[in-house]
Design a protein around this motif. Structure first.
Motif, short mmCIF file in Angstrom:
data_model
loop_
_atom_site.label_atom_id
_atom_site.label_comp_id
_atom_site.label_asym_id
_atom_site.label_seq_id
_atom_site.Cartn_x
_atom_site.Cartn_y
_atom_site.Cartn_z
N PRO A 252 17.34 -3.67 -9.73
CA PRO A 252 17.67 -4.93 -8.80
C PRO A 252 18.26 -4.69 -7.44
O PRO A 252 17.88 -5.61 -6.68
N LEU A 253 18.83 -3.74 -7.05
CA LEU A 253 19.27 -3.56 -5.98
C LEU A 253 17.86 -2.81 -4.80
O LEU A 253 18.41 -2.73 -3.84
N LEU A 254 16.97 -2.30 -5.54
CA LEU A 254 15.96 -1.82 -4.55
C LEU A 254 14.84 -2.76 -4.58
O LEU A 254 13.81 -2.52 -3.49
N SER A 255 14.68 -3.48 -5.58
CA SER A 255 13.28 -4.28 -5.72
C SER A 255 12.66 -5.10 -4.68
O SER A 255 11.34 -5.39 -4.55
N LYS A 256 13.80 -5.52 -3.77
CA LYS A 256 13.14 -6.42 -2.69
C LYS A 256 12.44 -5.32 -1.49
O LYS A 256 12.14 -6.14 -0.44
N VAL A 257 12.82 -4.06 -1.36
CA VAL A 257 12.36 -3.45 -0.44
C VAL A 257 10.67 -3.16 -0.48
O VAL A 257 10.30 -2.84 -1.74
N PRO A 258 10.06 -3.72 0.31
CA PRO A 258 8.43 -3.49 0.44
C PRO A 258 7.83 -1.99 -0.04
O PRO A 258 8.55 -1.20 1.02
N VAL A 259 6.89 -1.93 -0.85
CA VAL A 259 6.41 -0.61 -0.97
C VAL A 259 4.93 -0.47 -0.80
O VAL A 259 4.14 -1.70 -1.14
N ILE A 260 4.59 0.05 0.16
CA ILE A 260 2.93 0.54 0.32
C ILE A 260 2.48 1.58 -0.10
O ILE A 260 2.92 2.73 0.05
N ILE A 261 1.31 1.65 -1.04
CA ILE A 261 0.74 2.76 -1.52
C ILE A 261 -0.16 3.17 -0.41
O ILE A 261 -1.09 2.41 -0.31
N PHE A 262 -0.03 4.41 0.13
CA PHE A 262 -1.10 4.98 0.96
C PHE A 262 -1.74 6.08 0.44
O PHE A 262 -1.09 7.39 0.46
N SER A 263 -2.98 6.02 -0.27
CA SER A 263 -3.46 7.29 -0.99
C SER A 263 -4.79 7.28 -1.02
O SER A 263 -5.50 6.35 -0.58
N SER A 264 -5.54 8.46 -1.07
CA SER A 264 -6.85 8.82 -1.24
C SER A 264 -7.50 8.15 -2.48
O SER A 264 -8.84 8.13 -2.77
N LEU A 265 -6.70 7.76 -3.41
CA LEU A 265 -7.00 6.96 -4.70
C LEU A 265 -7.25 5.59 -4.92
O LEU A 265 -7.44 5.15 -5.79
N ILE A 266 -6.94 4.94 -3.68
CA ILE A 266 -6.96 3.46 -3.50
C ILE A 266 -8.48 3.30 -3.50
O ILE A 266 -9.40 3.35 -2.70
N THR A 267 -9.10 2.64 -4.75
CA THR A 267 -10.27 2.23 -4.74
C THR A 267 -10.52 0.75 -5.73
O THR A 267 -9.35 0.44 -6.04
N ASP A 268 -11.50 0.06 -5.39
CA ASP A 268 -11.58 -1.28 -6.18
C ASP A 268 -11.25 -0.88 -7.67
O ASP A 268 -10.63 -1.76 -8.50
N ASP A 269 -11.77 0.10 -8.31
CA ASP A 269 -11.72 0.34 -9.76
C ASP A 269 -10.07 0.69 -10.16
O ASP A 269 -9.62 0.61 -11.22
#
Length: 299
Positions: A252-269
């Protein structure tokens, strides 16, 4: 391999690796990166190609480059090429074939089991990013993104595209980045600094980043005074980025921090994995310009 997208639930801090052989050593590649494993097939050599490029071959209507992993790792060629294997892979929005000397099995392990290489045998030129100790020996995990960048630097982060980024003051934002690759940490740091970000804290795995955030809550009580946004890779020893994201979003104390995943594994699947753990955005390496645009939208 057709079921690799559902082999593991998101945020379990586990992975499955395909264990393969080069010379007498055993190595591993994340099963999510593997499309299929095939027997040796005709390879067409390319004049004046990089020494690690064995040639090209046609697979299911696509012409793909073949990387000779023995050359990459400084080992002799196979003693029995008829028993070699070809690992057809896809990551960083690229498809490539890795020529190895054999494929053994698939191992399911926790990221906590992966030990970071020590400084004694790790340097900027080393492709080893993790070591898995098993009863029957060690499995070395390789930085496949670095292997591709070493062959073709154009596959890495393109600084020239930064001119597409809106020119504005970003110096006050506090950014936390979890990334295990020394190469990528340097490239991300250089690029974010060039875009105007000045307050960037880097961590080599998700656990170190999470410890930093949780300690900040204990010390200050207000996470908004410590960090404005988190960027995380997925594949990291000790704690992966999906588990890190899940822990942030469930606190609850961290949940509002935006998180972006920057990875070679980001695909539509595979995008659903990041969505399941609550990531605010996801972008594939090496699309650094898209990363900065997403950061601007969340800050």
């Amino acid at each position: 391999m057709e079921e690799k997208g559902v082999l593991l639930e998101s945020g379990t801090n586990e992975l499955e690796i395909v264990e393969f052989m080069v010379a007498t050593n055993r190595f591993g590649i994340n099963v999510i990166k593997v499309r299929e494993i095939i027997n040796p097939a005709p390879i067409v050599t390319i004049p004046h190609a990089h020494r690690n490029i064995e040639g090209i071959m046609e697979i299911r209507g696509e012409i793909l480059p073949v990387i000779n992993m023995a050359r990459v790792l400084g080992y002799p060629d196979s003693d029995n090429p008829a028993h070699d294997k070809l690992i057809v892979s896809e990551f960083n929005k690229q498809k490539v074939v890795f020529h190895v000397h054999g494929v053994d099995k698939i191992n399911r392990i926790s990221w906590e089991q992966i030990e970071k290489p020590t400084n004694l045998y790790q340097n900027a030129e080393n492709q080893i990013i993790g070591v898995v100790r098993r009863e029957d020996g060690m499995i070395l995990l390789l930085d496949f993104e670095k292997i591709l960048v070493d062959i073709n630097p154009a596959t890495g982060i393109n600084h020239d595209r930064l001119k597409e980024i809106e020119n504005k003051d970003r110096s006050s934002y506090r950014i936390v980045v979890a990334e295990d690759s020394a190469l990528l940490r340097k490239l991300i740091s250089d690029t974010l600094m060039e875009a105007g970000f000045q307050k960037i804290d880097f961590f080599e795995n998700g656990k170190d980043a999470l410890d930093y955030l949780e300690d900040a809550i204990k010390d200050d009580g207000d996470i908004n005074k410590v960090v404005d946004l988190v960027i995380t890779d997925i594949e990291m020893p000790v704690m992966d980025g999906l588990f890190l994201t899940k822990q942030i979003k469930q606190n609850p104390l961290l949940s509002k921090v935006p998180v972006i995943i920057f990875s070679s594994l980001i695909t539509d699947d595979l995008r659903h994995k990041g969505q399941t753990v609550g990531a605010d955005a996801q972008v594939s390496k090496p699309e650094i310009v898209e990363l900065i645009k997403l950061m601007d939208g969340l800050l």
